[in-house]
Design an enzyme around this catalytic site. Structure first.
Site, PDB file in Angstrom:
ATOM      1  N   PRO A  18     136.217  -3.466  56.285  1.00 21.42           N
ATOM      2  CA  PRO A  18     137.319  -3.781  57.198  1.00 21.42           C
ATOM      3  C   PRO A  18     137.940  -2.499  57.733  1.00 21.42           C
ATOM      4  O   PRO A  18     138.218  -1.572  56.973  1.00 21.42           O
ATOM      5  CB  PRO A  18     138.314  -4.536  56.295  1.00 21.42           C
ATOM      6  CG  PRO A  18     137.999  -4.067  54.911  1.00 21.42           C
ATOM      7  CD  PRO A  18     136.536  -3.758  54.876  1.00 21.42           C
ATOM      8  N   MET A  19     138.129  -2.428  59.053  1.00 19.79           N
ATOM      9  CA  MET A  19     138.735  -1.246  59.668  1.00 19.79           C
ATOM     10  C   MET A  19     139.701  -1.680  60.761  1.00 19.79           C
ATOM     11  O   MET A  19     139.330  -2.435  61.670  1.00 19.79           O
ATOM     12  CB  MET A  19     137.643  -0.337  60.262  1.00 19.79           C
ATOM     13  CG  MET A  19     136.767   0.332  59.223  1.00 19.79           C
ATOM     14  SD  MET A  19     135.447   1.351  59.954  1.00 19.79           S
ATOM     15  CE  MET A  19     134.270   0.077  60.428  1.00 19.79           C
ATOM     16  N   CYS A 103     144.170   1.112  51.539  1.00 23.26           N
ATOM     17  CA  CYS A 103     144.553   1.792  52.779  1.00 23.26           C
ATOM     18  C   CYS A 103     145.422   3.014  52.473  1.00 23.26           C
ATOM     19  O   CYS A 103     146.456   2.896  51.813  1.00 23.26           O
ATOM     20  CB  CYS A 103     145.306   0.841  53.705  1.00 23.26           C
ATOM     21  SG  CYS A 103     145.859   1.643  55.233  1.00 23.26           S
ATOM     22  N   ASN A 205     131.669   2.344  48.349  1.00 24.26           N
ATOM     23  CA  ASN A 205     132.048   2.644  49.726  1.00 24.26           C
ATOM     24  C   ASN A 205     132.431   4.114  49.837  1.00 24.26           C
ATOM     25  O   ASN A 205     133.058   4.660  48.940  1.00 24.26           O
ATOM     26  CB  ASN A 205     133.219   1.739  50.127  1.00 24.26           C
ATOM     27  CG  ASN A 205     133.795   2.053  51.494  1.00 24.26           C
ATOM     28  OD1 ASN A 205     135.003   2.181  51.643  1.00 24.26           O
ATOM     29  ND2 ASN A 205     132.968   2.176  52.512  1.00 24.26           N
ATOM     30  N   GLY A 206     132.021   4.724  50.959  1.00 20.82           N
ATOM     31  CA  GLY A 206     132.406   6.106  51.220  1.00 20.82           C
ATOM     32  C   GLY A 206     131.221   6.998  51.532  1.00 20.82           C
ATOM     33  O   GLY A 206     130.331   7.178  50.694  1.00 20.82           O
ATOM     34  N   ASP A 207     131.174   7.516  52.754  1.00 21.83           N
ATOM     35  CA  ASP A 207     130.170   8.498  53.178  1.00 21.83           C
ATOM     36  C   ASP A 207     128.745   7.959  53.183  1.00 21.83           C
ATOM     37  O   ASP A 207     127.797   8.726  53.013  1.00 21.83           O
ATOM     38  CB  ASP A 207     130.226   9.751  52.295  1.00 21.83           C
ATOM     39  CG  ASP A 207     131.483  10.571  52.523  1.00 21.83           C
ATOM     40  OD1 ASP A 207     132.234  10.246  53.456  1.00 21.83           O
ATOM     41  OD2 ASP A 207     131.709  11.528  51.760  1.00 21.83           O
TER      42      ASP A 207
END
Length: 346
Positions: A18-19, A103, A205-207
């Site tokens: 989600p962004m 967030c 999640n991440g990179d």
């Protein structure tokens, strides 16, 4: 096989993160087209939802073609989070409900919502229990490693959330104070996954920026799924590339300029179907900037594309891009990516 509630996924599924101001229905349409296994709405303020704020309510819109899809909410007031969950039960039909405890944005985290909740575990527990009790949908959560490098409490948080009834947990490999800077640290994500007391699925999640990177994360850290965020902006076909490599061990050639133009047109059409003309055009600009990133001698054309005011102007510019830069095929972008990897290794 990964299972969340009654949802079943293939081995090594790939999710869309989600962004805010990104994962609207038009972008989710494109990511689903390329094989995203699960997607999420933009995060929704529980306060905005219960006040019937137009922007928040609009984010509840989901469509059958994008299933399975989750709705994500955030907030720091237990009653508001519970009431928002009730509203989603009554007015939307997602496949799951996700709580945002990750967030890092200052105005959200500093008032105790999002990743700010990492510093108030009793409140996190209270909110999570209320939402789980209220929701008729499976409840998941997304968090970070901790507030800062001195408070890496994600393992404690994972156990707490599991006890509250969370059915899957996504962990972003950065602290709140890191925001999106530096490299994501997956070692703690792997540690949570290895914890014998953790029974729920762990999503990393991440990179995750390419297929090889995704493959390495699955194999090194043993996560049940991975989630791709910023790397999908302007590159929704990353899901097809990742899944192809996971399934075959071979790289799927990416699109050249001619194909990218067609995808940009399709994305624009979906954006205009969902939003008012000007807003649909404005919110496409971040995607357009990345659809054609790295094309030589493109600065003037990019400026025109990002300042065009009507869909007719944009389509005319896209046709021009196809004609003028169509010689840049998948090999050009593949070689460019290899060059970038080489530069980063120096």
């Amino acid at each position: 096989m990964l299972k969340i509630g009654e949802l079943e996924f293939c081995d090594k599924p790939v999710f869309l993160a989600p962004m805010e101001d990104v994962t609207d229905p038009s972008f989710r349409y494109m990511c689903k087209k390329f094989g995203a296994d699960l997607m999420f709405t933009e995060f929704i303020s529980s306060d905005g939802l219960i006040r019937d704020a137009k922007k928040s309510v609009k984010k509840l819109d989901i469509f059958d073609y994008e299933r399975p899809v989750g709705i994500q909410i955030y907030g720091h007031i237990p009653e508001a989070m519970q009431q928002a969950s009730l509203m989603i039960n009554e007015n939307a039909n997602p496949d799951l409900l996700d709580i945002n405890y990750g967030c890092p944005v200052k105005k959200i985290a500093n008032r105790g919502a999002g990743s700010g909740m990492m510093r108030n575990l009793p409140l996190m527990k209270e909110i999570t229990e209320l939402v789980v009790k209220t929701s008729k949908f499976p409840v998941t959560a997304k968090t970070r490693l901790g507030w800062d490098s001195d408070s890496l409490n994600v393992e404690e948080v994972a156990l707490l959330l599991q006890d509250c009834g969370i059915q899957a947990l996504t962990i972003h490999g950065r602290t709140r104070t890191q925001m999106y800077k530096g490299e994501a640290d997956w070692t703690l994500i792997g540690k949570v996954k290895e914890n014998q007391n953790i029974k729920i699925p762990i999503i990393g999640n991440g990179d995750i920026t390419d297929a090889q990177n995704a493959y390495d994360k699955f194999n090194k850290y043993g996560v049940d799924a991975i989630m791709i965020g910023r790397a999908a902006i302007g590159k929704p076909w990353i899901f097809a590339e990742v899944k192809h490599f996971l399934n075959t061990g071979k790289h799927l050639p990416g699109p050249g300029v001619i194909e990218r133009v067609e995808y940009a047109k399709e994305h624009l059409q979906k954006s205009l179907e969902y939003k008012e003309d000007k807003k649909g055009i404005y919110e496409m600009r971040r995607h357009f900037a990345l659809y054609f990133k790295a094309i030589p001698d493109f600065k003037e054309t990019r400026l025109k594309l990002l300042t065009a005011q009507t869909s007719e102007e944009i389509l005319e510019i896209l046709n021009f891009i196809q004609d003028k830069f169509g010689q840049y095929d998948s090999n050009f972008f593949e070689n460019l990516n290899e060059h970038n990897k080489w530069v980063k290794s120096l």
